[in-house]
Design a protein around this motif. Structure first.
Motif, mmCIF file in Angstrom:
data_model
loop_
_atom_site.group_PDB
_atom_site.id
_atom_site.type_symbol
_atom_site.label_atom_id
_atom_site.label_comp_id
_atom_site.label_asym_id
_atom_site.label_seq_id
_atom_site.Cartn_x
_atom_site.Cartn_y
_atom_site.Cartn_z
ATOM 1 N N GLU A 1 15.049 58.698 53.615
ATOM 2 C CA GLU A 1 15.916 58.892 54.783
ATOM 3 C C GLU A 1 17.218 59.533 54.334
ATOM 4 O OE1 GLU A 1 17.971 56.275 58.381
ATOM 5 O OE2 GLU A 1 16.744 55.328 56.835
ATOM 6 N N PHE A 2 17.619 60.606 55.033
ATOM 7 C CA PHE A 2 18.853 61.307 54.753
ATOM 8 C C PHE A 2 19.930 60.810 55.719
ATOM 9 C CE2 PHE A 2 15.537 63.945 53.080
ATOM 10 C CZ PHE A 2 16.081 64.541 51.963
ATOM 11 N N ARG A 3 21.009 60.297 55.173
ATOM 12 C CA ARG A 3 22.115 59.795 55.988
ATOM 13 C C ARG A 3 23.374 60.597 55.679
ATOM 14 N NH1 ARG A 3 21.478 53.255 54.928
ATOM 15 N NH2 ARG A 3 19.282 53.075 55.592
ATOM 16 N N VAL A 4 24.010 61.120 56.723
ATOM 17 C CA VAL A 4 25.264 61.868 56.571
ATOM 18 C C VAL A 4 26.395 60.856 56.578
ATOM 19 C CG1 VAL A 4 26.725 63.666 57.515
ATOM 20 C CG2 VAL A 4 24.243 63.876 57.689
ATOM 21 N N ILE A 5 26.961 60.599 55.414
ATOM 22 C CA ILE A 5 28.055 59.635 55.309
ATOM 23 C C ILE A 5 29.339 60.223 55.888
ATOM 24 C CG2 ILE A 5 29.354 58.173 53.742
ATOM 25 C CD1 ILE A 5 26.389 57.470 53.974
ATOM 26 N N ASP A 6 29.696 61.414 55.443
ATOM 27 C CA ASP A 6 30.875 62.117 55.951
ATOM 28 C C ASP A 6 30.425 63.447 56.511
ATOM 29 O OD1 ASP A 6 32.595 60.093 55.138
ATOM 30 O OD2 ASP A 6 32.828 60.951 53.130
ATOM 31 N N PRO A 7 30.622 63.693 57.805
ATOM 32 C CA PRO A 7 30.232 64.994 58.363
ATOM 33 C C PRO A 7 31.136 66.098 57.822
ATOM 34 C CG PRO A 7 31.422 63.688 59.990
ATOM 35 C CD PRO A 7 31.203 62.800 58.810
ATOM 36 N N PRO A 8 30.726 67.351 57.982
ATOM 37 C CA PRO A 8 31.558 68.471 57.489
ATOM 38 C C PRO A 8 32.943 68.423 58.107
ATOM 39 C CG PRO A 8 29.369 69.250 58.065
ATOM 40 C CD PRO A 8 29.440 67.834 58.525
ATOM 41 N N SER A 9 33.941 68.465 57.243
ATOM 42 C CA SER A 9 35.337 68.349 57.681
ATOM 43 C C SER A 9 35.907 69.712 58.052
ATOM 44 C CB SER A 9 36.182 67.716 56.571
ATOM 45 O OG SER A 9 36.135 68.526 55.405
ATOM 46 N N LEU A 10 36.912 69.683 58.937
ATOM 47 C CA LEU A 10 37.655 70.894 59.304
ATOM 48 C C LEU A 10 38.992 70.846 58.582
ATOM 49 C CD1 LEU A 10 37.871 73.453 61.014
ATOM 50 C CD2 LEU A 10 38.863 72.064 62.844
ATOM 51 N N PRO A 11 39.163 71.577 57.497
ATOM 52 C CA PRO A 11 40.398 71.458 56.699
ATOM 53 C C PRO A 11 41.598 72.066 57.434
ATOM 54 C CG PRO A 11 39.020 73.217 55.848
ATOM 55 C CD PRO A 11 38.239 72.573 56.948
ATOM 56 N N ASN A 12 42.734 71.400 57.272
ATOM 57 C CA ASN A 12 43.980 71.923 57.828
ATOM 58 C C ASN A 12 44.974 72.333 56.752
ATOM 59 O OD1 ASN A 12 44.580 69.428 56.844
ATOM 60 N ND2 ASN A 12 45.141 68.520 58.815
ATOM 61 N N LYS A 13 44.644 72.072 55.491
ATOM 62 C CA LYS A 13 45.476 72.491 54.368
ATOM 63 C C LYS A 13 44.620 73.289 53.394
ATOM 64 C CE LYS A 13 48.788 68.670 54.481
ATOM 65 N NZ LYS A 13 49.403 67.560 53.692
ATOM 66 N N PRO A 14 45.165 74.331 52.821
ATOM 67 C CA PRO A 14 44.368 75.126 51.875
ATOM 68 C C PRO A 14 44.091 74.336 50.607
ATOM 69 C CG PRO A 14 46.637 75.898 51.919
ATOM 70 C CD PRO A 14 46.524 74.887 53.013
ATOM 71 N N ALA A 15 42.888 74.503 50.099
ATOM 72 C CA ALA A 15 42.509 73.854 48.850
ATOM 73 C C ALA A 15 42.691 74.768 47.652
ATOM 74 C CB ALA A 15 41.051 73.405 48.921
ATOM 75 N N ALA A 16 42.823 76.034 47.876
ATOM 76 C CA ALA A 16 42.996 77.014 46.815
ATOM 77 C C ALA A 16 43.721 78.222 47.421
ATOM 78 C CB ALA A 16 41.644 77.431 46.236
ATOM 79 N N PRO A 17 44.436 78.974 46.587
ATOM 80 C CA PRO A 17 44.638 78.765 45.146
ATOM 81 C C PRO A 17 45.722 77.733 44.872
ATOM 82 C CG PRO A 17 45.737 80.753 45.853
ATOM 83 C CD PRO A 17 45.051 80.225 47.068
ATOM 84 N N ASN A 18 45.714 77.164 43.717
ATOM 85 C CA ASN A 18 46.718 76.197 43.285
ATOM 86 C C ASN A 18 47.899 76.976 42.698
ATOM 87 O OD1 ASN A 18 48.155 73.992 42.476
ATOM 88 N ND2 ASN A 18 46.581 73.190 41.089
ATOM 89 N N ARG A 19 48.796 77.396 43.583
ATOM 90 C CA ARG A 19 49.908 78.257 43.147
ATOM 91 C C ARG A 19 50.859 77.518 42.222
ATOM 92 N NH1 ARG A 19 49.104 79.712 48.572
ATOM 93 N NH2 ARG A 19 48.512 81.924 48.834
ATOM 94 N N ALA A 20 50.982 76.200 42.398
ATOM 95 C CA ALA A 20 51.866 75.442 41.518
ATOM 96 C C ALA A 20 51.384 75.493 40.067
ATOM 97 C CB ALA A 20 51.948 73.982 41.974
ATOM 98 N N LEU A 21 50.091 75.727 39.841
ATOM 99 C CA LEU A 21 49.567 75.866 38.482
ATOM 100 C C LEU A 21 49.499 77.325 38.063
ATOM 101 C CD1 LEU A 21 48.217 74.611 35.990
ATOM 102 C CD2 LEU A 21 46.036 74.800 37.193
ATOM 103 N N LEU A 22 49.195 78.200 39.026
ATOM 104 C CA LEU A 22 49.052 79.616 38.674
ATOM 105 C C LEU A 22 50.398 80.282 38.397
ATOM 106 C CD1 LEU A 22 46.299 80.714 41.228
ATOM 107 C CD2 LEU A 22 46.044 80.215 38.797
ATOM 108 N N MET A 23 51.483 79.809 39.043
ATOM 109 C CA MET A 23 52.776 80.450 38.824
ATOM 110 C C MET A 23 53.267 80.287 37.384
ATOM 111 S SD MET A 23 54.738 82.396 40.519
ATOM 112 C CE MET A 23 54.351 82.046 42.232
ATOM 113 N N PRO A 24 53.261 79.095 36.778
ATOM 114 C CA PRO A 24 53.629 79.012 35.354
ATOM 115 C C PRO A 24 52.691 79.829 34.457
ATOM 116 C CG PRO A 24 53.668 76.839 36.343
ATOM 117 C CD PRO A 24 53.060 77.756 37.337
#
Length: 514
Positions: free
Chosen positions: A407-430
């Motif tokens: 049996e396949f159970r969906v624990i967390d349905p697909p989320s609608l993100p409101n914040k970007p996950a990439a790029p990580n500018r705080a790491l890329l800038m240094p």
């Protein structure tokens, strides 16, 4: 070690001469890298979690009755092989991404992007999987993950059905093949038994047992024949000692009547009728009875003719004593039995002689029959095993369809993100600032190699191979010292400003992302 140190010092002195070029290039590269990092588009990540329940109450109950595959291994393989080109093409249709890909080139680029961006991450042995995808549009990322979830569940169910169908089709093909082999083996065994029926008998006994049984039957028949002959001889001796009684014959009696022979013939005919109800015409007892009847009829004919000649015109004829007549009837029965037993002894002796004459042929026939029986048993055993496995496979399919083994159970349905996950500018800038600084150092080293200078007398002598007579030292005056200190301060300020600019951009980017 000293030479290496001296060489490193020489390189540093040469690079120091072009420090301003390196600092300027580091600023340019850092600014360009920071601008590139800042201008990178935001990517939003949508995730979903699925739990695959492989435990069921039916599993222990149906243990040993139905085939139970390793569902954990199947699910693990599915998670690693789900992202393939056919599945990605199906996902594009499910998520309505084919509307934006109008040309074959755009479609290929979309397939490559999805193949590289889709992620299926497992959480060890708990059968918990995380499905993720990043896109510049959060809604599209959510649609893609939703389609991936549907595809994951679909592939698991369809894969099980396809495996079951393939297994049943393979088993059916093997059953048909072994059924044909079994029929051919049965036909070969039947033809062999028909060809050698006379030697094999009923097919359940070997040569030695047949010889033993025939020998025992022959001895028993000989014993019974001897007993019948003794009984017949005893009756003959008793008849020889009896005195006949003469009685006045009746007026209408026939001068040629032979009650003794007629009684024996009637008795034998009744016995023959009983034998024909049980045996065929070729049975030894039937043949013997008919032979005795024919002999008695022939004897009666001769005696009738003799009596007609000897007793013609006699006023009376002898009539036998009833006791004598009964004993003669018993004698006729005894002679009939003796004839029947003699025929049986002759038949058993003929069979035994035939078996003894086939002593060399029978072992070969029995060996061939054993081989045929072995082939038949092997095919039969395999056929029955395949039929059992087919029934087990059918039961497994029904159990999976009705009981829900996986049996396949969906624990967390697909989320609608409101914040970007990439790029990580705080790491890329240094990293961009570090890349700019390394680029400036690399430029100074390149310029020092293109325009080399000698920093001491030793390097001049080693490189040119000429003797150096002397060196002129530089005596710095106060004006030169002040100029040198100002240059060092300016260079240090430039480096510090570069570091502060990178730190400030990193803090600003982190503030904006937070």
């Amino acid at each position: 070690m000293e030479e290496l140190f001296s060489q490193m010092v020489g390189y540093l002195r040469g690079m120091w001469r072009f420090r301003w070029w390196g600092l300027a290039f580091a600023w340019i590269a850092g600014i360009a890298g920071g601008f590139a990092v800042y201008s990178m588009p935001d990517r939003y990540e949508s995730t979903a979690r699925i739990y695959v329940d492989t435990q069921s109450v039916l599993r222990p109950l149906m243990s040993g009755l139905a085939v139970q595959p390793n569902t954990n291994q199947q699910i693990a393989i599915l998670s690693r092989t789900l992202i393939t080109r056919p599945n990605v093409e199906k996902l594009i249709t499910m998520a309505d991404l084919d509307l934006a890909a109008r040309t074959p080139g755009e479609r290929e680029a979309l397939i490559a992007e999805l193949t590289g961006g889709l992620q299926i991450l497992g959480a060890g042995r708990d059968n918990l999987f995380t499905l993720a995808y990043q896109d510049v549009h959060p809604e599209r990322a959510q649609r893609i993950v939703q389609a991936l979830v549907s595809l994951f569940v679909e592939s698991g169910l369809v894969g099980k059905r396809q495996d079951s169908t393939s297994a049943r089709r393979f088993i059916d093909e093997q059953i048909a093949s072994y059924e044909q082999k079994l029929t051919e083996a049965e036909n070969r065994l039947k033809d062999f038994r028909l060809r050698n029926m006379a030697l094999l008998g009923d097919g359940g006994r070997d040569y030695v047992s047949q010889m033993t049984e025939l020998s025992a039957q022959l001895r028993q028949a000989e014993l019974e024949l001897k007993e019948a002959e003794n009984s017949r001889d005893s009756l003959k001796r008793q008849l020889a000692g009896e005195d006949p009684v003469l009685l006045e014959p009746p007026a209408n009696s026939s001068p040629v009547s032979l009650p003794e022979i007629d009684g024996r013939i009637d008795l034998l005919k009744k016995n023959l009728d009983g034998l024909l109800l049980r045996y065929t015409d070729e049975h030894p007892d039937v043949v013997g009875a008919r032979r005795v009847i024919a002999q008695l009829e022939e004897q009666k004919q001769k005696e009738v003719e003799a009596m007609k000649k000897a007793d013609a015109g006699a006023p009376w004829a002898p009539t036998a004593n009833p006791v004598v007549q009964q004993m003669k009837i018993s004698l006729a029965e005894a002679e009939a039995r003796v004839a029947s037993l003699a025929a049986r002894v002759a038949e058993f002796g003929s069979r035994l002689a035939q078996l003894r004459s086939s002593a060399e042929l029978l072992p070969k026939i029995e060996a061939e029959q054993t081989q045929l029986n072995r082939d038949y048993e092997v095919h039969k055993r395999n056929y029955e095993s395949l039929v059992t496995r087919r029934e087990s496979a059918n039961m497994s399919v029904e159990m999976t369809a009705q009981g829900g083994i996986t049996e396949f159970r969906v624990i967390d349905p697909p989320s609608l993100p409101n914040k970007p996950a990439a790029p990580n500018r705080a790491l890329l800038m240094p990293l961009a600032g570090l890349v700019g600084l390394v680029a400036g150092i690399a430029l100074t080293f390149l310029l020092s190699q293109l325009r080399p200078a000698f920093g001491d007398v030793r390097s001049l002598r080693e490189i040119t191979g000429l003797p150096v007579l002397g060196a002129v030292s530089l005596l710095a005056d106060p004006v030169f010292e002040r100029r040198r200190r100002r240059g060092l301060l300016a260079f240090g300020g430039g480096v510090t400003g570069f570091v502060m600019a990178v730190a400030g951009m990193t803090a600003m980017v982190q503030l904006l992302q937070g």
